[in-house]
Write a protein that holds these residues in place. Sequence first.
Motif, mmCIF file in Angstrom:
data_model
loop_
_atom_site.group_PDB
_atom_site.id
_atom_site.type_symbol
_atom_site.label_atom_id
_atom_site.label_comp_id
_atom_site.label_asym_id
_atom_site.label_seq_id
_atom_site.Cartn_x
_atom_site.Cartn_y
_atom_site.Cartn_z
ATOM 1 N N ARG A 305 0.831 -1.198 0.000
ATOM 2 C CA ARG A 305 0.000 0.000 0.000
ATOM 3 C C ARG A 305 0.868 1.251 0.000
ATOM 4 N NH1 ARG A 305 -3.318 -1.245 5.311
ATOM 5 N NH2 ARG A 305 -1.132 -1.614 5.920
ATOM 6 N N PRO A 306 0.547 2.241 -0.856
ATOM 7 C CA PRO A 306 1.329 3.483 -0.850
ATOM 8 C C PRO A 306 1.025 4.308 0.396
ATOM 9 C CG PRO A 306 -0.488 3.658 -2.394
ATOM 10 C CD PRO A 306 -0.494 2.244 -1.895
ATOM 11 N N ALA A 307 2.043 5.034 0.859
ATOM 12 C CA ALA A 307 1.894 5.908 2.026
ATOM 13 C C ALA A 307 2.019 7.359 1.569
ATOM 14 C CB ALA A 307 2.947 5.589 3.078
ATOM 15 N N LEU A 308 1.089 8.207 2.017
ATOM 16 C CA LEU A 308 1.099 9.630 1.668
ATOM 17 C C LEU A 308 2.094 10.350 2.572
ATOM 18 C CD1 LEU A 308 -0.260 11.922 -0.004
ATOM 19 C CD2 LEU A 308 -1.825 12.218 1.922
ATOM 20 N N VAL A 309 3.114 10.964 1.968
ATOM 21 C CA VAL A 309 4.118 11.682 2.759
ATOM 22 C C VAL A 309 3.970 13.190 2.630
ATOM 23 C CG1 VAL A 309 5.738 9.769 2.590
ATOM 24 C CG2 VAL A 309 5.819 11.575 0.896
ATOM 25 N N ALA A 310 3.290 13.671 1.586
ATOM 26 C CA ALA A 310 3.069 15.115 1.430
ATOM 27 C C ALA A 310 1.946 15.321 0.430
ATOM 28 C CB ALA A 310 4.339 15.819 0.963
ATOM 29 N N SER A 311 1.202 16.394 0.620
ATOM 30 C CA SER A 311 0.144 16.749 -0.321
ATOM 31 C C SER A 311 -0.126 18.239 -0.199
ATOM 32 C CB SER A 311 -1.138 15.952 -0.049
ATOM 33 O OG SER A 311 -1.679 16.296 1.209
ATOM 34 N N ALA A 312 -0.656 18.815 -1.258
ATOM 35 C CA ALA A 312 -1.024 20.231 -1.263
ATOM 36 C C ALA A 312 -2.094 20.421 -2.328
ATOM 37 C CB ALA A 312 0.179 21.123 -1.548
ATOM 38 N N SER A 313 -2.932 21.437 -2.143
ATOM 39 C CA SER A 313 -4.016 21.664 -3.088
ATOM 40 C C SER A 313 -4.459 23.112 -2.999
ATOM 41 C CB SER A 313 -5.196 20.723 -2.786
ATOM 42 O OG SER A 313 -5.687 20.953 -1.478
ATOM 43 N N GLY A 314 -5.249 23.505 -3.980
ATOM 44 C CA GLY A 314 -5.874 24.820 -3.978
ATOM 45 C C GLY A 314 -4.887 25.960 -4.107
ATOM 46 N N GLN A 315 -5.189 27.074 -3.431
ATOM 47 C CA GLN A 315 -4.397 28.283 -3.543
ATOM 48 C C GLN A 315 -3.013 28.140 -2.920
ATOM 49 O OE1 GLN A 315 -5.060 31.076 -5.125
ATOM 50 N NE2 GLN A 315 -7.058 30.358 -5.862
ATOM 51 N N ASP A 316 -2.784 27.099 -2.112
ATOM 52 C CA ASP A 316 -1.478 26.936 -1.478
ATOM 53 C C ASP A 316 -0.363 26.778 -2.499
ATOM 54 O OD1 ASP A 316 -2.918 27.015 0.822
ATOM 55 O OD2 ASP A 316 -2.945 24.825 1.133
ATOM 56 N N LEU A 324 5.862 24.965 -3.921
ATOM 57 C CA LEU A 324 5.837 23.542 -4.254
ATOM 58 C C LEU A 324 7.206 22.903 -4.028
ATOM 59 C CD1 LEU A 324 4.460 21.045 -5.456
ATOM 60 C CD2 LEU A 324 5.094 21.877 -7.722
ATOM 61 N N LEU A 325 8.283 23.611 -4.424
ATOM 62 C CA LEU A 325 9.618 23.057 -4.249
ATOM 63 C C LEU A 325 9.964 22.924 -2.771
ATOM 64 C CD1 LEU A 325 11.580 24.894 -7.090
ATOM 65 C CD2 LEU A 325 11.011 22.470 -6.960
ATOM 66 N N VAL A 326 9.576 23.910 -1.956
ATOM 67 C CA VAL A 326 9.829 23.820 -0.522
ATOM 68 C C VAL A 326 9.116 22.601 0.067
ATOM 69 C CG1 VAL A 326 9.375 24.948 1.692
ATOM 70 C CG2 VAL A 326 10.303 26.271 -0.216
ATOM 71 N N LEU A 327 7.865 22.402 -0.336
ATOM 72 C CA LEU A 327 7.100 21.257 0.163
ATOM 73 C C LEU A 327 7.760 19.942 -0.242
ATOM 74 C CD1 LEU A 327 4.452 20.085 1.415
ATOM 75 C CD2 LEU A 327 3.503 20.190 -0.896
ATOM 76 N N LEU A 328 8.150 19.827 -1.506
ATOM 77 C CA LEU A 328 8.739 18.577 -1.987
ATOM 78 C C LEU A 328 10.094 18.315 -1.343
ATOM 79 C CD1 LEU A 328 7.845 18.781 -5.804
ATOM 80 C CD2 LEU A 328 6.666 17.513 -3.996
ATOM 81 N N ARG A 329 10.919 19.365 -1.218
ATOM 82 C CA ARG A 329 12.246 19.169 -0.619
ATOM 83 C C ARG A 329 12.126 18.766 0.843
ATOM 84 N NH1 ARG A 329 14.020 24.167 -3.815
ATOM 85 N NH2 ARG A 329 15.249 23.301 -5.539
#
Length: 517
Positions: A305-316, A324-329
Amino acid sequence: MADAPPDELAVSRLQMMAHCDEVQARFLLEAAGGNLELALQMALENSDMGDAYAHHTQQQFHAPPAAQPRPGSAAFAGPLPPRPRAPALRTQAPGAAGTAGPGAAAGGGGAAVAGPPAALAAPLGLLGFMLRVPFMALGLGFRIMRFTVVNGLHAAAVVGDRVLPAPVMRAARGAVSAIATAAAGGADLDPSEQAAAFVADFKSAYGDRHPRWQESGWRVASQQARREFRFLFVYLHSPEHEDTDKFCRQVLTNPDAVDYINTHFVSWGGDVSYSDAFILSQQAQMGCTRFPFIALLSLSPHDSRPALVASASGQDIAADPAALLVLLRAAVMEHGVMLAAARAEVEEREHARRLVVEQDAEYEASLAADRAREAERAEERKRQEEEERKRADEERAAREAAEAEERRVAEAAAAIERRRDAARAALLPEPPAGAEGSAAIRLRLPDGTNTSRGFPAGATLQAVFDYVDSLDATSYSRYHLVANYPRRVFVRAAHGPVSLAELGLVPQAALFVQPDE
Protein backbone atom coordinates in the motif's frame (compact mmCIF):
# COMPACT_ATOMS: atom_id res chain seq x y z
CA MET A 1 -33.09 -16.56 -13.48
CA ALA A 2 -32.53 -13.44 -11.37
CA ASP A 3 -29.10 -11.79 -11.18
CA ALA A 4 -27.06 -12.33 -7.99
CA PRO A 5 -27.24 -9.37 -5.59
CA PRO A 6 -24.13 -7.14 -5.47
CA ASP A 7 -21.66 -7.77 -2.65
CA GLU A 8 -21.52 -5.37 0.30
CA LEU A 9 -17.97 -4.18 -0.43
CA ALA A 10 -18.92 -2.99 -3.92
CA VAL A 11 -22.01 -1.26 -2.51
CA SER A 12 -19.94 0.55 0.12
CA ARG A 13 -17.28 1.63 -2.40
CA LEU A 14 -19.91 2.94 -4.83
CA GLN A 15 -21.59 4.86 -1.99
CA MET A 16 -18.30 6.53 -1.13
CA MET A 17 -17.26 7.27 -4.73
CA ALA A 18 -20.63 8.44 -6.09
CA HIS A 19 -22.01 10.00 -2.86
CA CYS A 20 -25.22 8.04 -3.07
CA ASP A 21 -27.22 6.06 -0.53
CA GLU A 22 -27.41 2.28 -0.27
CA VAL A 23 -30.61 1.89 -2.33
CA GLN A 24 -29.16 3.88 -5.25
CA ALA A 25 -25.84 1.98 -5.05
CA ARG A 26 -27.57 -1.41 -5.13
CA PHE A 27 -29.77 -0.35 -8.06
CA LEU A 28 -26.79 0.93 -10.11
CA LEU A 29 -24.71 -2.19 -9.41
CA GLU A 30 -27.61 -4.45 -10.39
CA ALA A 31 -28.11 -2.45 -13.58
CA ALA A 32 -24.35 -2.66 -14.37
CA GLY A 33 -24.23 -6.41 -13.75
CA GLY A 34 -21.90 -6.00 -10.75
CA ASN A 35 -19.30 -3.88 -12.68
CA LEU A 36 -18.20 -1.15 -10.26
CA GLU A 37 -16.62 1.14 -12.87
CA LEU A 38 -19.66 0.89 -15.16
CA ALA A 39 -21.95 1.63 -12.21
CA LEU A 40 -19.82 4.67 -11.32
CA GLN A 41 -19.96 5.91 -14.91
CA MET A 42 -23.74 5.45 -14.96
CA ALA A 43 -24.00 7.43 -11.74
CA LEU A 44 -21.91 10.31 -13.11
CA GLU A 45 -23.66 10.35 -16.48
CA ASN A 46 -27.08 10.50 -14.84
CA SER A 47 -28.32 14.01 -15.55
CA ASP A 48 -29.56 14.87 -12.09
CA MET A 49 -26.71 13.18 -10.29
CA GLY A 50 -24.05 14.61 -12.62
CA ASP A 51 -25.31 18.18 -12.07
CA ALA A 52 -25.50 17.62 -8.34
CA TYR A 53 -21.98 16.16 -8.25
CA ALA A 54 -20.56 19.05 -10.31
CA HIS A 55 -22.37 21.55 -8.06
CA HIS A 56 -21.06 19.86 -4.94
CA THR A 57 -17.49 19.72 -6.39
CA GLN A 58 -17.49 23.42 -7.23
CA GLN A 59 -18.62 24.19 -3.69
CA GLN A 60 -15.62 22.28 -2.39
CA PHE A 61 -13.18 24.03 -4.76
CA HIS A 62 -14.33 27.57 -3.83
CA ALA A 63 -14.52 26.98 -0.11
CA PRO A 64 -11.48 27.95 2.05
CA PRO A 65 -9.22 25.06 3.07
CA ALA A 66 -10.06 25.20 6.77
CA ALA A 67 -13.78 24.79 6.12
CA GLN A 68 -13.54 21.68 3.91
CA PRO A 69 -14.70 18.67 5.94
CA ARG A 70 -14.95 15.33 4.25
CA PRO A 71 -18.37 14.44 2.89
CA GLY A 72 -20.19 12.18 5.27
CA SER A 73 -18.24 13.35 8.37
CA ALA A 74 -19.86 14.88 11.43
CA ALA A 75 -18.28 18.27 10.67
CA PHE A 76 -19.97 18.54 7.29
CA ALA A 77 -22.45 21.29 8.11
CA GLY A 78 -24.06 21.97 4.74
CA PRO A 79 -26.74 19.70 3.29
CA LEU A 80 -25.70 17.17 0.69
CA PRO A 81 -26.68 18.02 -2.90
CA PRO A 82 -29.76 16.26 -4.24
CA ARG A 83 -29.12 12.83 -5.71
CA PRO A 84 -31.25 10.94 -8.24
CA ARG A 85 -33.37 8.23 -6.74
CA ALA A 86 -33.24 4.68 -8.02
CA PRO A 87 -36.60 3.76 -9.57
CA ALA A 88 -38.42 1.09 -7.64
CA LEU A 89 -38.85 -2.24 -9.37
CA ARG A 90 -42.21 -3.92 -9.28
CA THR A 91 -42.96 -7.37 -10.51
CA GLN A 92 -46.27 -8.80 -11.48
CA ALA A 93 -46.90 -12.34 -10.40
CA PRO A 94 -48.87 -14.64 -12.68
CA GLY A 95 -52.52 -14.19 -12.14
CA ALA A 96 -52.04 -10.97 -10.13
CA ALA A 97 -51.89 -8.28 -12.82
CA GLY A 98 -51.83 -4.73 -11.59
CA THR A 99 -50.64 -5.60 -8.06
CA ALA A 100 -47.95 -3.18 -6.88
CA GLY A 101 -44.80 -4.52 -5.23
CA PRO A 102 -43.40 -3.24 -1.97
CA GLY A 103 -40.77 -1.19 -3.79
CA ALA A 104 -43.36 1.30 -4.97
CA ALA A 105 -43.44 3.16 -1.69
CA ALA A 106 -39.66 3.28 -1.38
CA GLY A 107 -39.34 4.69 -4.90
CA GLY A 108 -41.49 7.68 -4.12
CA GLY A 109 -44.20 6.81 -6.59
CA GLY A 110 -41.96 5.27 -9.25
CA ALA A 111 -43.57 3.53 -12.19
CA ALA A 112 -44.27 -0.18 -11.84
CA VAL A 113 -42.56 -2.63 -14.18
CA ALA A 114 -44.59 -5.62 -15.19
CA GLY A 115 -42.68 -8.85 -15.70
CA PRO A 116 -43.36 -11.09 -18.72
CA PRO A 117 -45.30 -14.32 -18.24
CA ALA A 118 -43.19 -17.32 -17.34
CA ALA A 119 -44.12 -19.15 -20.59
CA LEU A 120 -42.67 -16.29 -22.70
CA ALA A 121 -39.47 -15.71 -20.68
CA ALA A 122 -37.26 -18.30 -22.44
CA PRO A 123 -38.34 -17.48 -26.06
CA LEU A 124 -38.00 -13.74 -25.41
CA GLY A 125 -34.50 -14.26 -23.93
CA LEU A 126 -33.43 -16.30 -26.98
CA LEU A 127 -34.88 -13.69 -29.32
CA GLY A 128 -33.03 -10.92 -27.47
CA PHE A 129 -29.76 -12.81 -27.72
CA MET A 130 -30.22 -13.40 -31.47
CA LEU A 131 -30.93 -9.69 -31.96
CA ARG A 132 -27.76 -8.77 -30.07
CA VAL A 133 -25.44 -11.02 -32.12
CA PRO A 134 -25.13 -8.63 -35.15
CA PHE A 135 -24.43 -5.70 -32.83
CA MET A 136 -21.79 -7.75 -31.01
CA ALA A 137 -20.08 -8.53 -34.34
CA LEU A 138 -20.19 -4.85 -35.34
CA GLY A 139 -18.76 -3.86 -31.97
CA LEU A 140 -15.86 -6.29 -32.39
CA GLY A 141 -15.11 -4.85 -35.83
CA PHE A 142 -15.15 -1.29 -34.46
CA ARG A 143 -12.80 -2.28 -31.63
CA ILE A 144 -10.32 -3.86 -34.07
CA MET A 145 -10.47 -0.75 -36.29
CA ARG A 146 -9.98 1.49 -33.26
CA PHE A 147 -6.95 -0.53 -32.13
CA THR A 148 -5.39 -0.24 -35.60
CA VAL A 149 -6.01 3.52 -35.81
CA VAL A 150 -4.64 4.20 -32.31
CA ASN A 151 -1.44 2.25 -32.96
CA GLY A 152 -0.99 4.03 -36.29
CA LEU A 153 -1.39 7.41 -34.62
CA HIS A 154 1.14 6.45 -31.94
CA ALA A 155 3.67 5.46 -34.61
CA ALA A 156 3.02 8.70 -36.49
CA ALA A 157 3.56 10.66 -33.27
CA VAL A 158 6.93 8.99 -32.67
CA VAL A 159 8.08 9.85 -36.19
CA GLY A 160 6.62 13.36 -35.98
CA ASP A 161 8.46 14.14 -32.74
CA ARG A 162 11.73 13.51 -34.56
CA VAL A 163 11.12 15.34 -37.84
CA LEU A 164 8.52 18.07 -37.14
CA PRO A 165 8.79 21.26 -35.01
CA ALA A 166 7.38 21.09 -31.48
CA PRO A 167 4.53 23.64 -32.08
CA VAL A 168 3.32 21.62 -35.06
CA MET A 169 3.28 18.43 -33.01
CA ARG A 170 1.44 20.15 -30.15
CA ALA A 171 -1.22 21.40 -32.54
CA ALA A 172 -1.50 17.95 -34.14
CA ARG A 173 -1.85 16.27 -30.75
CA GLY A 174 -4.53 18.73 -29.74
CA ALA A 175 -6.49 18.12 -32.92
CA VAL A 176 -6.19 14.35 -32.65
CA SER A 177 -7.19 14.46 -28.98
CA ALA A 178 -10.25 16.55 -29.78
CA ILE A 179 -11.27 14.25 -32.62
CA ALA A 180 -10.71 11.16 -30.45
CA THR A 181 -12.73 12.65 -27.59
CA ALA A 182 -15.59 13.54 -29.90
CA ALA A 183 -15.50 10.14 -31.61
CA ALA A 184 -15.29 8.20 -28.36
CA GLY A 185 -18.57 9.58 -27.15
CA GLY A 186 -17.81 8.73 -23.52
CA ALA A 187 -16.53 5.23 -24.23
CA ASP A 188 -14.69 3.69 -21.30
CA LEU A 189 -10.86 3.67 -21.72
CA ASP A 190 -8.41 1.49 -19.90
CA PRO A 191 -6.00 3.21 -17.45
CA SER A 192 -3.09 3.39 -19.90
CA GLU A 193 -5.30 4.98 -22.58
CA GLN A 194 -6.62 7.46 -20.01
CA ALA A 195 -3.06 8.38 -19.02
CA ALA A 196 -2.03 8.73 -22.68
CA ALA A 197 -5.01 10.99 -23.34
CA PHE A 198 -4.10 13.18 -20.34
CA VAL A 199 -0.47 13.48 -21.52
CA ALA A 200 -1.57 14.39 -25.05
CA ASP A 201 -3.99 17.03 -23.73
CA PHE A 202 -1.37 18.46 -21.37
CA LYS A 203 1.25 18.71 -24.14
CA SER A 204 -1.26 20.30 -26.48
CA ALA A 205 -2.24 22.95 -23.91
CA TYR A 206 1.05 23.66 -22.11
CA GLY A 207 3.93 22.49 -24.32
CA ASP A 208 6.66 19.93 -23.95
CA ARG A 209 8.24 21.26 -20.74
CA HIS A 210 6.50 19.36 -17.99
CA PRO A 211 7.12 16.47 -15.58
CA ARG A 212 7.86 13.21 -17.29
CA TRP A 213 4.34 11.79 -17.03
CA GLN A 214 3.96 8.02 -17.08
CA GLU A 215 1.55 6.85 -19.78
CA SER A 216 0.09 4.08 -17.63
CA GLY A 217 -2.37 3.62 -14.82
CA TRP A 218 -1.38 4.95 -11.42
CA ARG A 219 -1.01 1.42 -10.07
CA VAL A 220 1.56 0.58 -12.76
CA ALA A 221 3.36 3.87 -12.06
CA SER A 222 3.41 2.95 -8.37
CA GLN A 223 5.06 -0.37 -9.18
CA GLN A 224 7.71 1.44 -11.23
CA ALA A 225 8.41 3.87 -8.38
CA ARG A 226 8.70 0.93 -5.97
CA ARG A 227 11.20 -0.82 -8.25
CA GLU A 228 13.29 2.35 -8.59
CA PHE A 229 13.07 3.25 -4.86
CA ARG A 230 11.69 6.69 -5.68
CA PHE A 231 8.69 8.70 -4.55
CA LEU A 232 5.63 8.85 -6.81
CA PHE A 233 4.63 12.42 -7.65
CA VAL A 234 0.88 12.50 -8.33
CA TYR A 235 -1.01 15.35 -9.97
CA LEU A 236 -4.82 15.21 -10.16
CA HIS A 237 -6.00 17.45 -12.95
CA SER A 238 -9.46 19.04 -12.97
CA PRO A 239 -9.92 20.81 -16.34
CA GLU A 240 -12.99 22.75 -15.16
CA HIS A 241 -11.40 24.27 -12.06
CA GLU A 242 -10.53 27.95 -12.27
CA ASP A 243 -7.01 27.53 -10.78
CA THR A 244 -5.96 24.58 -12.97
CA ASP A 245 -4.71 26.58 -15.95
CA LYS A 246 -2.71 28.99 -13.78
CA PHE A 247 -1.14 26.12 -11.82
CA CYS A 248 -0.16 24.25 -14.97
CA ARG A 249 1.31 27.31 -16.70
CA GLN A 250 3.12 28.84 -13.72
CA VAL A 251 4.06 25.84 -11.57
CA LEU A 252 4.06 22.53 -13.44
CA THR A 253 5.95 24.00 -16.41
CA ASN A 254 8.41 25.99 -14.29
CA PRO A 255 11.95 24.88 -15.27
CA ASP A 256 13.18 24.50 -11.67
CA ALA A 257 10.11 22.52 -10.62
CA VAL A 258 10.22 20.32 -13.72
CA ASP A 259 13.94 19.56 -13.28
CA TYR A 260 13.52 18.75 -9.59
CA ILE A 261 10.48 16.51 -10.16
CA ASN A 262 12.08 14.63 -13.06
CA THR A 263 15.31 14.14 -11.10
CA HIS A 264 13.85 12.85 -7.85
CA PHE A 265 10.43 11.33 -8.61
CA VAL A 266 8.41 9.10 -10.86
CA SER A 267 5.62 11.35 -12.10
CA TRP A 268 2.02 10.45 -12.84
CA GLY A 269 -0.83 12.75 -13.75
CA GLY A 270 -4.47 12.03 -14.35
CA ASP A 271 -7.63 13.80 -15.34
CA VAL A 272 -10.32 13.29 -12.68
CA SER A 273 -12.93 13.18 -15.40
CA TYR A 274 -11.53 9.72 -16.17
CA SER A 275 -12.24 6.81 -13.88
CA ASP A 276 -8.63 5.92 -12.97
CA ALA A 277 -7.75 9.38 -11.61
CA PHE A 278 -11.21 9.78 -10.06
CA ILE A 279 -10.88 6.51 -8.14
CA LEU A 280 -7.45 7.61 -6.87
CA SER A 281 -8.86 10.96 -5.77
CA GLN A 282 -11.49 9.16 -3.68
CA GLN A 283 -8.92 7.14 -1.73
CA ALA A 284 -9.25 8.01 1.94
CA GLN A 285 -5.53 8.55 2.53
CA MET A 286 -5.27 11.05 -0.34
CA GLY A 287 -7.53 13.63 1.32
CA CYS A 288 -8.31 15.27 -2.02
CA THR A 289 -10.82 18.08 -1.32
CA ARG A 290 -9.57 20.91 -3.54
CA PHE A 291 -7.95 21.36 -6.92
CA PRO A 292 -5.32 21.58 -8.25
CA PHE A 293 -4.05 18.69 -6.11
CA ILE A 294 -0.58 17.17 -5.85
CA ALA A 295 0.64 14.36 -3.62
CA LEU A 296 3.88 12.58 -2.90
CA LEU A 297 3.54 8.84 -2.26
CA SER A 298 6.14 6.57 -0.69
CA LEU A 299 6.09 2.94 -1.77
CA SER A 300 7.99 0.58 0.46
CA PRO A 301 9.12 -2.80 -0.93
CA HIS A 302 7.74 -4.39 2.25
CA ASP A 303 4.24 -2.87 1.97
CA SER A 304 1.99 -3.08 -1.06
CA ARG A 305 0.00 0.00 0.00
CA PRO A 306 1.33 3.48 -0.85
CA ALA A 307 1.89 5.91 2.03
CA LEU A 308 1.10 9.63 1.67
CA VAL A 309 4.12 11.68 2.76
CA ALA A 310 3.07 15.11 1.43
CA SER A 311 0.14 16.75 -0.32
CA ALA A 312 -1.02 20.23 -1.26
CA SER A 313 -4.02 21.66 -3.09
CA GLY A 314 -5.87 24.82 -3.98
CA GLN A 315 -4.40 28.28 -3.54
CA ASP A 316 -1.48 26.94 -1.48
CA ILE A 317 0.37 25.93 -4.65
CA ALA A 318 -1.67 27.43 -7.47
CA ALA A 319 0.76 30.19 -8.48
CA ASP A 320 4.00 29.73 -6.54
CA PRO A 321 6.51 27.12 -7.80
CA ALA A 322 8.80 28.00 -4.89
CA ALA A 323 6.16 26.84 -2.40
CA LEU A 324 5.84 23.54 -4.25
CA LEU A 325 9.62 23.06 -4.25
CA VAL A 326 9.83 23.82 -0.52
CA LEU A 327 7.10 21.26 0.16
CA LEU A 328 8.74 18.58 -1.99
CA ARG A 329 12.25 19.17 -0.62
CA ALA A 330 11.00 19.04 2.98
CA ALA A 331 9.20 15.74 2.25
CA VAL A 332 12.32 14.28 0.65
CA MET A 333 14.48 15.40 3.59
CA GLU A 334 12.06 13.95 6.12
CA HIS A 335 11.03 10.70 4.44
CA GLY A 336 13.82 10.06 1.93
CA VAL A 337 15.83 8.23 4.53
CA MET A 338 13.26 5.42 4.48
CA LEU A 339 13.66 4.91 0.75
CA ALA A 340 17.44 5.21 1.11
CA ALA A 341 17.40 2.53 3.83
CA ALA A 342 15.17 0.29 1.70
CA ARG A 343 17.43 0.85 -1.32
CA ALA A 344 20.52 0.11 0.79
CA GLU A 345 18.90 -3.05 2.12
CA VAL A 346 17.99 -4.26 -1.35
CA GLU A 347 21.42 -3.31 -2.70
CA GLU A 348 23.04 -5.16 0.21
CA ARG A 349 20.96 -8.24 -0.55
CA GLU A 350 21.79 -7.90 -4.23
CA HIS A 351 25.47 -7.49 -3.37
CA ALA A 352 25.31 -10.58 -1.16
CA ARG A 353 23.52 -12.46 -3.93
CA ARG A 354 26.13 -11.35 -6.50
CA LEU A 355 28.89 -12.31 -4.05
CA VAL A 356 27.37 -15.77 -3.64
CA VAL A 357 27.01 -16.06 -7.41
CA GLU A 358 30.62 -14.97 -7.92
CA GLN A 359 31.85 -17.37 -5.24
CA ASP A 360 29.83 -20.16 -6.81
CA ALA A 361 31.26 -19.23 -10.20
CA GLU A 362 34.81 -19.19 -8.80
CA TYR A 363 34.20 -22.52 -7.09
CA GLU A 364 32.81 -23.99 -10.28
CA ALA A 365 35.78 -22.56 -12.20
CA SER A 366 38.18 -24.10 -9.64
CA LEU A 367 36.38 -27.43 -9.92
CA ALA A 368 36.52 -27.19 -13.70
CA ALA A 369 40.26 -26.40 -13.54
CA ASP A 370 40.84 -29.32 -11.18
CA ARG A 371 38.84 -31.57 -13.47
CA ALA A 372 40.83 -30.30 -16.45
CA ARG A 373 44.15 -30.92 -14.67
CA GLU A 374 43.00 -34.36 -13.58
CA ALA A 375 41.92 -35.08 -17.15
CA GLU A 376 45.33 -33.92 -18.41
CA ARG A 377 47.10 -36.12 -15.85
CA ALA A 378 44.89 -39.05 -16.79
CA GLU A 379 45.62 -38.41 -20.45
CA GLU A 380 49.35 -38.22 -19.72
CA ARG A 381 49.18 -41.47 -17.76
CA LYS A 382 47.26 -43.06 -20.57
CA ARG A 383 49.81 -41.79 -23.10
CA GLN A 384 52.72 -43.08 -21.01
CA GLU A 385 51.01 -46.41 -20.53
CA GLU A 386 50.38 -46.57 -24.28
CA GLU A 387 54.04 -45.76 -24.99
CA GLU A 388 55.21 -48.32 -22.46
CA ARG A 389 52.87 -50.90 -23.93
CA LYS A 390 54.05 -50.06 -27.44
CA ARG A 391 57.71 -50.21 -26.35
CA ALA A 392 57.10 -53.49 -24.59
CA ASP A 393 55.38 -54.83 -27.70
CA GLU A 394 58.30 -53.70 -29.86
CA GLU A 395 60.83 -55.23 -27.47
CA ARG A 396 58.84 -58.44 -27.35
CA ALA A 397 58.54 -58.46 -31.12
CA ALA A 398 62.28 -57.80 -31.48
CA ARG A 399 63.10 -60.47 -28.94
CA GLU A 400 60.82 -62.93 -30.65
CA ALA A 401 62.30 -62.00 -34.01
CA ALA A 402 65.83 -62.46 -32.66
CA GLU A 403 64.90 -65.75 -31.13
CA ALA A 404 63.25 -66.81 -34.36
CA GLU A 405 66.35 -65.74 -36.30
CA GLU A 406 68.54 -67.63 -33.87
CA ARG A 407 66.35 -70.68 -34.26
CA ARG A 408 66.39 -70.27 -38.02
CA VAL A 409 70.15 -69.90 -38.09
CA ALA A 410 70.57 -72.83 -35.76
CA GLU A 411 68.18 -74.93 -37.78
CA ALA A 412 69.91 -73.86 -40.98
CA ALA A 413 73.31 -74.72 -39.50
CA ALA A 414 71.96 -78.05 -38.31
CA ALA A 415 70.44 -78.71 -41.71
CA ILE A 416 73.72 -77.80 -43.42
CA GLU A 417 75.59 -80.05 -41.02
CA ARG A 418 73.22 -82.94 -41.74
CA ARG A 419 73.51 -82.22 -45.45
CA ARG A 420 77.33 -82.17 -45.15
CA ASP A 421 77.33 -85.55 -43.40
CA ALA A 422 75.00 -87.02 -45.99
CA ALA A 423 77.09 -85.57 -48.84
CA ARG A 424 80.32 -87.00 -47.45
CA ALA A 425 78.69 -90.36 -47.18
CA ALA A 426 77.51 -90.14 -50.80
CA LEU A 427 80.82 -88.98 -52.33
CA LEU A 428 82.08 -91.10 -55.22
CA PRO A 429 85.68 -92.31 -55.00
CA GLU A 430 88.10 -90.01 -56.78
CA PRO A 431 89.63 -91.73 -59.87
CA PRO A 432 93.35 -91.57 -60.67
CA ALA A 433 94.49 -88.52 -62.55
CA GLY A 434 94.15 -88.94 -66.32
CA ALA A 435 91.77 -91.94 -66.06
CA GLU A 436 89.69 -92.44 -69.14
CA GLY A 437 86.32 -90.68 -69.07
CA SER A 438 87.09 -88.93 -65.76
CA ALA A 439 86.50 -85.24 -65.23
CA ALA A 440 88.72 -82.84 -63.31
CA ILE A 441 86.49 -80.08 -61.88
CA ARG A 442 88.03 -76.93 -60.42
CA LEU A 443 85.70 -75.02 -58.05
CA ARG A 444 85.95 -71.41 -56.84
CA LEU A 445 84.06 -70.80 -53.61
CA PRO A 446 82.33 -67.50 -52.66
CA ASP A 447 85.05 -66.71 -50.10
CA GLY A 448 87.66 -66.74 -52.90
CA THR A 449 89.22 -70.10 -52.12
CA ASN A 450 89.73 -72.69 -54.82
CA THR A 451 89.41 -76.45 -54.65
CA SER A 452 89.42 -79.24 -57.22
CA ARG A 453 88.50 -82.92 -57.43
CA GLY A 454 88.29 -85.66 -59.98
CA PHE A 455 85.07 -87.50 -60.74
CA PRO A 456 84.88 -90.93 -62.45
CA ALA A 457 83.45 -91.52 -65.88
CA GLY A 458 79.70 -91.51 -65.95
CA ALA A 459 79.40 -89.28 -62.89
CA THR A 460 76.53 -86.77 -62.86
CA LEU A 461 76.54 -83.16 -61.82
CA GLN A 462 74.92 -84.28 -58.52
CA ALA A 463 78.33 -85.71 -57.55
CA VAL A 464 79.79 -82.21 -57.92
CA PHE A 465 76.99 -80.79 -55.71
CA ASP A 466 77.68 -83.51 -53.13
CA TYR A 467 81.31 -82.55 -53.08
CA VAL A 468 80.48 -78.87 -52.55
CA ASP A 469 78.03 -79.85 -49.79
CA SER A 470 80.74 -81.84 -48.01
CA LEU A 471 83.14 -78.92 -47.75
CA ASP A 472 83.44 -77.19 -44.36
CA ALA A 473 83.43 -73.77 -46.09
CA THR A 474 79.95 -74.40 -47.47
CA SER A 475 77.63 -72.66 -44.94
CA TYR A 476 74.75 -71.76 -47.22
CA SER A 477 71.74 -73.89 -47.80
CA ARG A 478 71.11 -73.10 -51.45
CA TYR A 479 73.49 -72.31 -54.25
CA HIS A 480 74.09 -72.90 -57.97
CA LEU A 481 77.11 -73.51 -60.21
CA VAL A 482 78.18 -71.20 -63.03
CA ALA A 483 80.52 -71.99 -65.97
CA ASN A 484 82.08 -69.22 -68.06
CA TYR A 485 83.01 -69.23 -71.74
CA PRO A 486 80.26 -69.81 -72.56
CA ARG A 487 78.33 -68.80 -69.47
CA ARG A 488 76.06 -71.48 -68.22
CA VAL A 489 74.15 -71.80 -64.92
CA PHE A 490 73.64 -75.23 -63.40
CA VAL A 491 70.84 -75.77 -60.84
CA ARG A 492 70.65 -78.86 -58.63
CA ALA A 493 67.04 -79.66 -59.40
CA ALA A 494 67.36 -79.29 -63.18
CA HIS A 495 70.92 -80.40 -63.92
CA GLY A 496 71.80 -82.72 -61.02
CA PRO A 497 70.81 -85.98 -62.77
CA VAL A 498 72.67 -85.04 -66.01
CA SER A 499 76.11 -86.58 -66.58
CA LEU A 500 79.19 -84.42 -66.69
CA ALA A 501 79.93 -85.60 -70.22
CA GLU A 502 76.51 -84.47 -71.43
CA LEU A 503 77.09 -81.09 -69.83
CA GLY A 504 80.49 -80.76 -71.58
CA LEU A 505 82.45 -80.77 -68.35
CA VAL A 506 84.77 -83.66 -69.40
CA PRO A 507 87.71 -83.96 -69.20
CA GLN A 508 88.01 -80.78 -67.15
CA ALA A 509 86.04 -77.67 -66.30
CA ALA A 510 86.07 -74.64 -63.99
CA LEU A 511 82.92 -73.80 -62.06
CA PHE A 512 81.96 -70.96 -59.67
CA VAL A 513 79.86 -71.64 -56.57
CA GLN A 514 77.28 -68.83 -56.08
CA PRO A 515 74.82 -68.86 -53.15
CA ASP A 516 71.16 -68.18 -53.92
CA GLU A 517 70.46 -66.05 -50.83
